[in-house]
Design a protein around this motif. Structure first.
Motif, PDB file in Angstrom:
ATOM      1  N   GLN A   1      20.918  43.005 -10.329  1.00 29.94           N
ATOM      2  CA  GLN A   1      20.421  41.628 -10.307  1.00 29.94           C
ATOM      3  C   GLN A   1      21.644  40.730 -10.245  1.00 29.94           C
ATOM      4  OE1 GLN A   1      16.772  41.242 -10.443  1.00 29.94           O
ATOM      5  NE2 GLN A   1      17.219  43.404 -10.009  1.00 29.94           N
ATOM      6  N   GLN A   2      21.737  39.899  -9.205  1.00 31.28           N
ATOM      7  CA  GLN A   2      22.959  39.124  -8.989  1.00 31.28           C
ATOM      8  C   GLN A   2      22.675  37.896  -8.142  1.00 31.28           C
ATOM      9  OE1 GLN A   2      25.654  41.495  -6.427  1.00 31.28           O
ATOM     10  NE2 GLN A   2      23.850  42.629  -5.774  1.00 31.28           N
ATOM     11  N   GLY A   3      23.579  36.926  -8.220  1.00 32.51           N
ATOM     12  CA  GLY A   3      23.466  35.748  -7.386  1.00 32.51           C
ATOM     13  C   GLY A   3      23.755  36.063  -5.930  1.00 32.51           C
ATOM     14  N   LEU A   4      23.099  35.343  -5.023  1.00 31.25           N
ATOM     15  CA  LEU A   4      23.286  35.537  -3.581  1.00 31.25           C
ATOM     16  C   LEU A   4      23.716  34.227  -2.935  1.00 31.25           C
ATOM     17  CD1 LEU A   4      20.089  37.663  -2.776  1.00 31.25           C
ATOM     18  CD2 LEU A   4      22.393  38.496  -3.265  1.00 31.25           C
ATOM     19  N   TYR A   5      24.311  34.338  -1.735  1.00 29.14           N
ATOM     20  CA  TYR A   5      24.793  33.170  -1.008  1.00 29.14           C
ATOM     21  C   TYR A   5      24.170  33.100   0.388  1.00 29.14           C
ATOM     22  CZ  TYR A   5      28.719  32.925  -4.348  1.00 29.14           C
ATOM     23  OH  TYR A   5      29.494  32.829  -5.475  1.00 29.14           O
ATOM     24  N   ILE A   6      23.837  31.880   0.789  1.00 28.74           N
ATOM     25  CA  ILE A   6      23.625  31.595   2.199  1.00 28.74           C
ATOM     26  C   ILE A   6      24.952  31.042   2.705  1.00 28.74           C
ATOM     27  CG2 ILE A   6      22.376  30.238   3.916  1.00 28.74           C
ATOM     28  CD1 ILE A   6      20.503  32.073   2.534  1.00 28.74           C
ATOM     29  N   SER A   7      25.507  31.652   3.747  1.00 22.49           N
ATOM     30  CA  SER A   7      26.738  31.138   4.334  1.00 22.49           C
ATOM     31  C   SER A   7      26.506  30.837   5.810  1.00 22.49           C
ATOM     32  CB  SER A   7      27.904  32.118   4.156  1.00 22.49           C
ATOM     33  OG  SER A   7      27.610  33.373   4.734  1.00 22.49           O
ATOM     34  N   LYS A   8      27.341  29.969   6.355  1.00 19.99           N
ATOM     35  CA  LYS A   8      27.168  29.514   7.741  1.00 19.99           C
ATOM     36  C   LYS A   8      28.463  29.697   8.514  1.00 19.99           C
ATOM     37  CE  LYS A   8      25.643  25.510  10.473  1.00 19.99           C
ATOM     38  NZ  LYS A   8      25.258  24.076  10.440  1.00 19.99           N
ATOM     39  N   TRP A   9      28.327  30.143   9.736  1.00 19.72           N
ATOM     40  CA  TRP A   9      29.449  30.347  10.661  1.00 19.72           C
ATOM     41  C   TRP A   9      29.977  28.988  11.100  1.00 19.72           C
ATOM     42  CZ3 TRP A   9      32.563  34.085  12.120  1.00 19.72           C
ATOM     43  CH2 TRP A   9      33.142  34.116  13.383  1.00 19.72           C
ATOM     44  N   GLN A  10      31.282  28.774  10.929  1.00 17.38           N
ATOM     45  CA  GLN A  10      31.886  27.506  11.330  1.00 17.38           C
ATOM     46  C   GLN A  10      33.372  27.712  11.567  1.00 17.38           C
ATOM     47  OE1 GLN A  10      31.425  25.122   7.545  1.00 17.38           O
ATOM     48  NE2 GLN A  10      33.665  25.198   7.578  1.00 17.38           N
ATOM     49  N   LYS A  11      34.013  26.707  12.145  1.00 15.01           N
ATOM     50  CA  LYS A  11      35.457  26.763  12.304  1.00 15.01           C
ATOM     51  C   LYS A  11      36.120  26.635  10.936  1.00 15.01           C
ATOM     52  CE  LYS A  11      35.905  25.093  17.061  1.00 15.01           C
ATOM     53  NZ  LYS A  11      36.485  24.058  17.958  1.00 15.01           N
ATOM     54  N   VAL A  12      37.272  27.288  10.794  1.00 16.07           N
ATOM     55  CA  VAL A  12      37.991  27.181   9.530  1.00 16.07           C
ATOM     56  C   VAL A  12      38.432  25.736   9.319  1.00 16.07           C
ATOM     57  CG1 VAL A  12      38.794  29.568   9.599  1.00 16.07           C
ATOM     58  CG2 VAL A  12      40.213  27.772  10.581  1.00 16.07           C
ATOM     59  N   ASP A  13      38.560  25.340   8.065  1.00 17.38           N
ATOM     60  CA  ASP A  13      39.068  24.007   7.733  1.00 17.38           C
ATOM     61  C   ASP A  13      39.824  24.105   6.418  1.00 17.38           C
ATOM     62  OD1 ASP A  13      37.111  24.101   5.718  1.00 17.38           O
ATOM     63  OD2 ASP A  13      35.666  22.923   6.878  1.00 17.38           O
ATOM     64  N   LYS A  14      40.235  22.977   5.877  1.00 15.27           N
ATOM     65  CA  LYS A  14      41.036  23.000   4.651  1.00 15.27           C
ATOM     66  C   LYS A  14      40.255  23.569   3.471  1.00 15.27           C
ATOM     67  CE  LYS A  14      44.211  19.222   5.759  1.00 15.27           C
ATOM     68  NZ  LYS A  14      44.713  17.872   5.357  1.00 15.27           N
ATOM     69  N   LYS A  15      38.960  23.289   3.428  1.00 15.78           N
ATOM     70  CA  LYS A  15      38.147  23.763   2.317  1.00 15.78           C
ATOM     71  C   LYS A  15      37.839  25.238   2.437  1.00 15.78           C
ATOM     72  CE  LYS A  15      34.010  22.601  -0.354  1.00 15.78           C
ATOM     73  NZ  LYS A  15      32.808  21.723  -0.442  1.00 15.78           N
ATOM     74  N   TYR A  16      37.604  25.722   3.673  1.00 18.73           N
ATOM     75  CA  TYR A  16      37.249  27.111   3.917  1.00 18.73           C
ATOM     76  C   TYR A  16      38.203  27.683   4.961  1.00 18.73           C
ATOM     77  CZ  TYR A  16      33.064  25.619   1.453  1.00 18.73           C
ATOM     78  OH  TYR A  16      32.199  25.113   0.515  1.00 18.73           O
ATOM     79  N   PRO A  17      39.375  28.151   4.515  1.00 15.25           N
ATOM     80  CA  PRO A  17      40.460  28.492   5.444  1.00 15.25           C
ATOM     81  C   PRO A  17      40.504  29.939   5.930  1.00 15.25           C
ATOM     82  CG  PRO A  17      41.284  28.519   3.203  1.00 15.25           C
ATOM     83  CD  PRO A  17      39.844  28.116   3.113  1.00 15.25           C
ATOM     84  N   TYR A  18      39.689  30.839   5.355  1.00 13.48           N
ATOM     85  CA  TYR A  18      39.838  32.246   5.732  1.00 13.48           C
ATOM     86  C   TYR A  18      39.326  32.486   7.146  1.00 13.48           C
ATOM     87  CZ  TYR A  18      39.745  37.300   5.780  1.00 13.48           C
ATOM     88  OH  TYR A  18      39.973  38.614   6.110  1.00 13.48           O
ATOM     89  N   SER A  19      40.187  32.999   8.011  1.00 12.37           N
ATOM     90  CA  SER A  19      39.841  33.246   9.410  1.00 12.37           C
ATOM     91  C   SER A  19      39.298  34.666   9.568  1.00 12.37           C
ATOM     92  CB  SER A  19      41.068  33.057  10.301  1.00 12.37           C
ATOM     93  OG  SER A  19      40.759  33.295  11.648  1.00 12.37           O
ATOM     94  N   VAL A  20      37.972  34.780   9.737  1.00 12.84           N
ATOM     95  CA  VAL A  20      37.327  36.084   9.856  1.00 12.84           C
ATOM     96  C   VAL A  20      37.744  36.757  11.165  1.00 12.84           C
ATOM     97  CG1 VAL A  20      35.113  37.271   9.996  1.00 12.84           C
ATOM     98  CG2 VAL A  20      35.376  35.293   8.488  1.00 12.84           C
ATOM     99  N   GLU A  21      38.215  37.985  11.053  1.00 10.68           N
ATOM    100  CA  GLU A  21      38.738  38.746  12.192  1.00 10.68           C
ATOM    101  C   GLU A  21      39.731  37.919  13.013  1.00 10.68           C
ATOM    102  OE1 GLU A  21      35.502  40.659  14.338  1.00 10.68           O
ATOM    103  OE2 GLU A  21      35.083  41.980  12.642  1.00 10.68           O
ATOM    104  N   LYS A  22      40.415  37.017  12.326  1.00 10.22           N
ATOM    105  CA  LYS A  22      41.451  36.153  12.924  1.00 10.22           C
ATOM    106  C   LYS A  22      40.910  35.391  14.139  1.00 10.22           C
ATOM    107  CE  LYS A  22      45.113  39.208  11.252  1.00 10.22           C
ATOM    108  NZ  LYS A  22      46.298  40.039  11.586  1.00 10.22           N
ATOM    109  N   THR A  23      39.672  34.930  14.034  1.00  8.15           N
ATOM    110  CA  THR A  23      39.006  34.238  15.143  1.00  8.15           C
ATOM    111  C   THR A  23      39.153  32.724  15.090  1.00  8.15           C
ATOM    112  OG1 THR A  23      36.952  34.121  13.869  1.00  8.15           O
ATOM    113  CG2 THR A  23      37.233  36.029  15.338  1.00  8.15           C
ATOM    114  N   GLY A  24      39.587  32.209  13.936  1.00  6.02           N
ATOM    115  CA  GLY A  24      39.580  30.762  13.741  1.00  6.02           C
ATOM    116  C   GLY A  24      38.245  30.264  13.214  1.00  6.02           C
TER     117      GLY A  24
END
Length: 411
Positions: A362-385
């Protein structure tokens, strides 16, 4: 790195100070029984590296039990029968802990095999840690005391996803595309049930099940989606079956909101990025931009392997095991299982509990959205930007679903 992880573990270490660490210094060997080759081999290889990397960084002084975790990969080629053969080989080699996640067919076979083995071989019991196989049957009618699911099951994720989608006014005509096995069938089933309760005005305009790992060209399915008049896609596809589907969407220039379970899994982000801006959501226990020690681990993993760390259930699994071993003062699977059953702990995604009635996390879950990296969310998935940025955290009680498990416990 060691200093960072030590910070994560310090509270737990202090909590157990003064305890008799009978298990301290022991090596706990875990056999990862997974498809490391074949259509979904890239996913299995990523998760083998993830288990080994996290075990290395959460070893000895960096976990509350003071034990060393050693992960050995064993290739099941994605086949339930091969998984059973591999399980027998693991037992013959003395493994008392196994883990697997890709494919509920293999998971159901392994869970049954572990239960039978343990009943027939007292003193040689094996514990099965399931980090990704999400068929609800595993913690309902097929539940097993020795099986512990670290991921949220299909019904939990869909309860969370439909709770989010009911407030998205643009969702009116939905096309379902899923793999033709238990998980894909249940994604479709639970979506229909959830939306019927929460958004009865929304309609299903298409419902396709595709042969698992066999479709090489999804263009015909994309054509059907386009002709259906759908404004939204929902898919539980993963691995090559999602990557090739996204490629076909790109090739057709078809862009519409898509709600997924596994868009962050190996290969798919690169194809998503090739299509440019797109509205893609994912329901999961995590996202790409956690902070603190987990952020450093994620970054270090990418630097080391040129790949992404995304199966965070492994992290929680190691925490769960180490806390149970510390409390049991033992690495004996019988004693550890007894403590893990019902154990509450602080996971990377908040307060977590291995529910006693069915061994379902039993755990918390997240809805996340695909977007370009920015200052708040900087991690580049598969180095795609691009990245998966969290848009909503869903408390565990919202996503929790009941269980029909009648667990048979050791006498």
């Amino acid at each position: 790195m060691k200093n960072v992880i030590r910070v994560v573990a310090v509270c737990a270490v202090l909590a157990c100070s003064g305890a008799t660490w009978a298990q301290k210094g022991e090596t706990v060997r875990i056999a990862l029984i997974e498809g490391l080759s074949g259509s979904f081999g890239n996913v299995g290889q990523n998760q083998l590296k993830s288990w080994q990397f996290l075990a290395e960084n959460l070893n000895a002084a960096n976990n509350v039990a003071g034990v060393k975790f050693e992960i050995v990969g064993m290739d099941s080629k994605g086949s339930p029968q091969e998984a059973l053969n591999t399980f027998k080989a693991a037992v013959d080699q003395g493994f008392r802990y196994i883990t697997q996640g890709n494919g509920s067919g293999a998971a159901l076979a392994l869970s049954d095999a572990v239960a039978k083995h343990n009943e027939r071989n007292p003193g040689k019991e094996v514990v099965y840690l399931n980090y990704a196989a999400v068929d609800p049957a595993l913690t309902n009618e097929k539940c097993n005391y020795w099986h512990f699911r670290l991921d949220a099951d299909t019904s939990q994720k869909m309860e969370a996803l439909t709770s989010f989608m009911k407030d998205q006014s643009m969702v009116k005509k939905v096309y379902l595309l899923n793999q033709n096995y238990s998980h894909g069938q249940q994604v479709a089933r639970y979506f229909k049930e959830g939306m019927a309760r929460k958004r009865p005005d929304a309609s299903i305009v298409g419902d396709d099940l595709v042969p698992l790992g066999q479709v090489k060209d999804f263009a015909p399915y994309v054509a059907k989606i386009k002709q259906s008049g759908a404004d939204t896609i929902v898919t539980g596809n993963w691995g090559a079956d999602l990557t090739l589907f996204v490629k076909a969407l790109n090739d057709a220039g078809l862009k519409m909101p898509m709600y997924t379970y596994y868009a962050a899994v190996s290969g798919t982000p690169t194809v998503l990025a090739a299509g440019g801006e797109s509205e893609v959501y994912q329901i999961s226990y995590g996202h790409s931009n956690h902070t603190g020690a987990l952020a450093k681990l994620t970054s270090d993993y990418q630097k080391k392997f040129g790949d992404d760390l995304y199966t965070y259930s492994i992290y929680n699994g190691i925490l769960l095991m180490s806390e149970a071993m510390a409390k049991a003062k033992s690495t004996d699977p019988v004693k550890v299982a007894a403590v893990m059953n019902g154990l509450r702990f602080k996971g990377f995604n908040g307060d977590s509990e291995m529910r006693k009635s069915d061994n379902q996390m039993q755990q918390g879950l997240y809805i996340s959205k695909w977007q370009k990296v920015d200052k708040k969310y900087p991690y580049s998935v598969e180095k795609t930007g691009y990245t998966f940025a969290p848009v909503k955290y869903i408390e565990s009680y919202v996503a929790s679903t009941p269980t029909s498990c009648q667990m048979k416990r050791p006498s």
